[in-house]
Design a protein around this motif. Structure first.
Motif, PDB file in Angstrom:
ATOM      1  N   SER A 145      -5.068  -5.324  21.038  1.00  0.00           N
ATOM      2  CA  SER A 145      -5.986  -5.018  19.937  1.00  0.00           C
ATOM      3  C   SER A 145      -6.362  -6.311  19.232  1.00  0.00           C
ATOM      4  CB  SER A 145      -5.325  -4.051  18.952  1.00  0.00           C
ATOM      5  OG  SER A 145      -6.129  -3.858  17.816  1.00  0.00           O
ATOM      6  N   HIS A 146      -7.666  -6.627  19.233  1.00  0.00           N
ATOM      7  CA  HIS A 146      -8.137  -7.869  18.618  1.00  0.00           C
ATOM      8  C   HIS A 146      -9.464  -7.620  17.903  1.00  0.00           C
ATOM      9  CE1 HIS A 146      -5.066 -10.468  20.445  1.00  0.00           C
ATOM     10  NE2 HIS A 146      -5.128  -9.607  21.449  1.00  0.00           N
ATOM     11  N   PRO A 147      -9.401  -7.247  16.617  1.00  0.00           N
ATOM     12  CA  PRO A 147     -10.633  -6.941  15.869  1.00  0.00           C
ATOM     13  C   PRO A 147     -11.566  -8.136  15.701  1.00  0.00           C
ATOM     14  CG  PRO A 147      -8.703  -6.015  14.781  1.00  0.00           C
ATOM     15  CD  PRO A 147      -8.194  -6.922  15.844  1.00  0.00           C
ATOM     16  N   ASP A 148     -11.058  -9.341  15.914  1.00  0.00           N
ATOM     17  CA  ASP A 148     -11.901 -10.532  15.779  1.00  0.00           C
ATOM     18  C   ASP A 148     -12.778 -10.763  17.000  1.00  0.00           C
ATOM     19  OD1 ASP A 148      -9.355 -10.885  16.980  1.00  0.00           O
ATOM     20  OD2 ASP A 148      -9.614 -13.058  16.969  1.00  0.00           O
ATOM     21  N   ILE A 149     -12.558 -10.014  18.065  1.00  0.00           N
ATOM     22  CA  ILE A 149     -13.350 -10.171  19.288  1.00  0.00           C
ATOM     23  C   ILE A 149     -14.591  -9.286  19.210  1.00  0.00           C
ATOM     24  CG2 ILE A 149     -13.330  -9.881  21.795  1.00  0.00           C
ATOM     25  CD1 ILE A 149     -11.708 -12.255  20.744  1.00  0.00           C
ATOM     26  N   SER A 150     -15.692  -9.766  19.778  1.00  0.00           N
ATOM     27  CA  SER A 150     -16.998  -9.132  19.583  1.00  0.00           C
ATOM     28  C   SER A 150     -17.090  -7.722  20.149  1.00  0.00           C
ATOM     29  CB  SER A 150     -18.092  -9.987  20.218  1.00  0.00           C
ATOM     30  OG  SER A 150     -18.022  -9.932  21.643  1.00  0.00           O
ATOM     31  N   SER A 151     -16.390  -7.451  21.232  1.00  0.00           N
ATOM     32  CA  SER A 151     -16.543  -6.165  21.920  1.00  0.00           C
ATOM     33  C   SER A 151     -15.314  -5.898  22.775  1.00  0.00           C
ATOM     34  CB  SER A 151     -17.795  -6.179  22.811  1.00  0.00           C
ATOM     35  OG  SER A 151     -17.667  -7.185  23.803  1.00  0.00           O
ATOM     36  N   THR A 152     -15.110  -4.630  23.086  1.00  0.00           N
ATOM     37  CA  THR A 152     -14.034  -4.293  24.019  1.00  0.00           C
ATOM     38  C   THR A 152     -14.367  -4.802  25.410  1.00  0.00           C
ATOM     39  OG1 THR A 152     -13.427  -2.358  22.716  1.00  0.00           O
ATOM     40  CG2 THR A 152     -12.712  -2.379  25.005  1.00  0.00           C
ATOM     41  N   SER A 153     -15.650  -4.845  25.751  1.00  0.00           N
ATOM     42  CA  SER A 153     -16.053  -5.389  27.055  1.00  0.00           C
ATOM     43  C   SER A 153     -15.608  -6.839  27.205  1.00  0.00           C
ATOM     44  CB  SER A 153     -17.568  -5.275  27.222  1.00  0.00           C
ATOM     45  OG  SER A 153     -17.965  -3.927  27.265  1.00  0.00           O
ATOM     46  N   GLU A 154     -15.770  -7.615  26.148  1.00  0.00           N
ATOM     47  CA  GLU A 154     -15.288  -9.005  26.192  1.00  0.00           C
ATOM     48  C   GLU A 154     -13.783  -9.046  26.395  1.00  0.00           C
ATOM     49  OE1 GLU A 154     -14.713 -12.927  23.329  1.00  0.00           O
ATOM     50  OE2 GLU A 154     -16.276 -11.471  22.788  1.00  0.00           O
ATOM     51  N   LEU A 155     -13.055  -8.160  25.713  1.00  0.00           N
ATOM     52  CA  LEU A 155     -11.598  -8.116  25.875  1.00  0.00           C
ATOM     53  C   LEU A 155     -11.197  -7.757  27.299  1.00  0.00           C
ATOM     54  CD1 LEU A 155     -10.160  -6.474  22.626  1.00  0.00           C
ATOM     55  CD2 LEU A 155      -9.567  -8.716  23.581  1.00  0.00           C
ATOM     56  N   VAL A 156     -11.933  -6.827  27.915  1.00  0.00           N
ATOM     57  CA  VAL A 156     -11.639  -6.461  29.306  1.00  0.00           C
ATOM     58  C   VAL A 156     -11.813  -7.668  30.219  1.00  0.00           C
ATOM     59  CG1 VAL A 156     -12.495  -5.112  31.268  1.00  0.00           C
ATOM     60  CG2 VAL A 156     -12.085  -3.990  29.072  1.00  0.00           C
ATOM     61  N   PHE A 157     -12.886  -8.434  30.006  1.00  0.00           N
ATOM     62  CA  PHE A 157     -13.094  -9.638  30.806  1.00  0.00           C
ATOM     63  C   PHE A 157     -11.945 -10.623  30.612  1.00  0.00           C
ATOM     64  CE2 PHE A 157     -14.606 -13.920  31.583  1.00  0.00           C
ATOM     65  CZ  PHE A 157     -15.262 -13.786  32.793  1.00  0.00           C
ATOM     66  N   ARG A 158     -11.564 -10.851  29.365  1.00  0.00           N
ATOM     67  CA  ARG A 158     -10.455 -11.761  29.072  1.00  0.00           C
ATOM     68  C   ARG A 158      -9.170 -11.279  29.743  1.00  0.00           C
ATOM     69  NH1 ARG A 158     -10.715 -14.911  24.170  1.00  0.00           N
ATOM     70  NH2 ARG A 158     -12.796 -14.942  23.242  1.00  0.00           N
ATOM     71  N   PHE A 159      -8.942  -9.966  29.670  1.00  0.00           N
ATOM     72  CA  PHE A 159      -7.742  -9.369  30.259  1.00  0.00           C
ATOM     73  C   PHE A 159      -7.690  -9.618  31.767  1.00  0.00           C
ATOM     74  CE2 PHE A 159      -6.122  -5.305  32.199  1.00  0.00           C
ATOM     75  CZ  PHE A 159      -4.782  -5.511  31.941  1.00  0.00           C
ATOM     76  N   ILE A 160      -8.804  -9.378  32.444  1.00  0.00           N
ATOM     77  CA  ILE A 160      -8.859  -9.598  33.896  1.00  0.00           C
ATOM     78  C   ILE A 160      -8.573 -11.062  34.233  1.00  0.00           C
ATOM     79  CG2 ILE A 160     -10.396  -9.599  35.902  1.00  0.00           C
ATOM     80  CD1 ILE A 160     -11.831  -7.176  34.576  1.00  0.00           C
ATOM     81  N   CYS A 161      -9.221 -11.950  33.505  1.00  0.00           N
ATOM     82  CA  CYS A 161      -9.049 -13.380  33.784  1.00  0.00           C
ATOM     83  C   CYS A 161      -7.635 -13.853  33.487  1.00  0.00           C
ATOM     84  CB  CYS A 161     -10.058 -14.197  32.984  1.00  0.00           C
ATOM     85  SG  CYS A 161     -11.750 -13.991  33.544  1.00  0.00           S
ATOM     86  N   ARG A 162      -7.069 -13.367  32.386  1.00  0.00           N
ATOM     87  CA  ARG A 162      -5.715 -13.780  32.029  1.00  0.00           C
ATOM     88  C   ARG A 162      -4.686 -13.279  33.036  1.00  0.00           C
ATOM     89  NH1 ARG A 162      -4.311 -14.723  26.884  1.00  0.00           N
ATOM     90  NH2 ARG A 162      -2.206 -14.935  27.776  1.00  0.00           N
ATOM     91  N   MET A 163      -4.992 -12.199  33.745  1.00  0.00           N
ATOM     92  CA  MET A 163      -4.095 -11.750  34.818  1.00  0.00           C
ATOM     93  C   MET A 163      -4.269 -12.601  36.072  1.00  0.00           C
ATOM     94  SD  MET A 163      -3.883  -7.589  34.692  1.00  0.00           S
ATOM     95  CE  MET A 163      -5.620  -7.311  35.030  1.00  0.00           C
ATOM     96  N   GLY A 164      -5.258 -13.505  36.068  1.00  0.00           N
ATOM     97  CA  GLY A 164      -5.511 -14.347  37.225  1.00  0.00           C
ATOM     98  C   GLY A 164      -6.261 -13.636  38.331  1.00  0.00           C
TER      99      GLY A 164
END
Length: 348
Positions: A145-164
């Motif tokens: 949960s990150h309210p400072d991030i623009s969208s949940t879509s952005e968080l999903v992208f970050r999540f995928i990338c952070r998993m490598g």
């Protein structure tokens, strides 16, 4: 790309949450994705983006939404696979019962999935929440949960990338993620000053998306019905409070019926008055059959989420938020107007 990007994001999503979630993704094959009622561009963009990624990763995935979504989002890749709960609750119940892992996307409290709430509570599946709204309920094993991030879509992208696992992002996944990011920032006109957003866009472009075509699909293929209704509300239903730099548009249920409006036809109406000089706060209050819905937008630092929470028990983000009112439209309008003087110091 992935290593540089991961380093860039180390302080955003906690590594502990990445590892817990990745372990669950690798462990389970039957996965469902649930988003909130009246799903918007970010809800569907994040859900379908994650759907395409997980499918590419070899998982069996279903996306479930509580009710219908706007017509202008029907072009999105994978949209025909989305299960609409209000149309087939027995199928939904069976699908949720069979799930081993549930992703909850773009909502912070279970009441936002309405009839799916009891099914989610009953499910023994592992659960992961990915969201960007304030004050999430703890109903998941992993909470991103990150309210400072623009969208949940952005968080999903970050999540995928952070998993490598960026290599599993295909063009369809990228198109959906871009759509969600675009729509939850008003085509990148608010909540969109982070350089990371544009780094992400460059990576999505590298997957072959046509951002101009996506913009056209969402914003430039309106029905005649919507354009006529837009003209009507701007000419007849827009009220300007110059002392408060505020605009208010309202639409009754009968007026909806007059134009034979469909879900999504009023999308974007709330943003239009912000193009008026010296208007910094815009509200669109529309009456549906059983509820009055409030949409709020602002420019600059006016906290629409504070107004939504204190006046209508809603919430959201600094420049974009909303709420609901169970009562008459005229009472909701009166409540809005009576509240304005309390916020005047924030509007000057």
């Amino acid at each position: 790309m992935v290593n540089n990007y991961a380093n860039m994001l180390n302080k955003i999503i906690a590594e502990e949450n990445i590892q817990k979630a990745k372990k669950l993704v690798n462990k389970y094959d039957k996965i469902i994705i649930i988003t909130h009622t009246s799903p918007d561009g970010d809800a569907l963009g994040s859900s379908l983006g994650l759907y395409h990624f997980l499918t590419e990763y070899g998982k069996q995935v279903n996306v479930i939404v509580p009710n219908e979504f706007p017509e202008f989002l029907r072009w999105m890749p994978g949209i025909d696979e989305v299960i609409i709960a209000e149309g087939d609750l027995p199928l939904v119940s069976e699908t949720v019962d069979a799930a081993e892992l549930i992703f909850f996307l773009d909502f912070n409290v279970l009441k936002r999935i309405e009839q799916l709430e009891p099914l989610a509570k009953k499910s023994r599946a592992a659960k992961i929440l990915i969201d960007h709204h304030l004050d999430p309920e703890i109903f998941s094993d992993v909470v991103i949960s990150h309210p400072d991030i623009s969208s949940t879509s952005e968080l999903v992208f970050r999540f995928i990338c952070r998993m490598g696992l960026f290599d599993y992002v295909d063009k369809s996944c990228a198109e959906c993620i871009y759509t969600g990011m675009m729509m939850d920032t008003g085509a990148f006109t608010y909540n969109s000053n982070s350089p990371a957003i544009y780094y992400i866009i460059s990576e999505l472009l590298g997957k072959g998306i046509d951002k101009d075509a996506i913009h056209s699909q969402v914003y430039c293929k309106c029905s005649e019905r919507k354009i006529r209704m837009q003209g009507y509300v701007l000419y007849n239903k827009m009220k300007i409070f110059r002392n408060y730099k505020t605009s208010l548009i309202s639409l009754s249920y009968e007026e909806h019926q007059q134009f034979k409006s469909q879900k999504g036809d009023t999308e974007g109406f709330v943003n239009i008055p912000l193009s008026i000089n010296n208007i910094v706060f815009s509200a669109f209050i529309r009456e549906e059959k059983e509820v009055v819905r409030i949409s709020l937008r602002s420019r600059g630092n006016f906290p629409t989420n504070q107004f939504a929470g204190e006046v209508f028990g809603g919430g959201g983000h600094l420049n974009a938020s909303g709420g609901e009112f169970y009562g008459k439209l005229e009472d909701a309008l009166r409540l809005f107007e009576e509240a304005l003087p309390r916020y005047k110091h924030l509007l000057i």
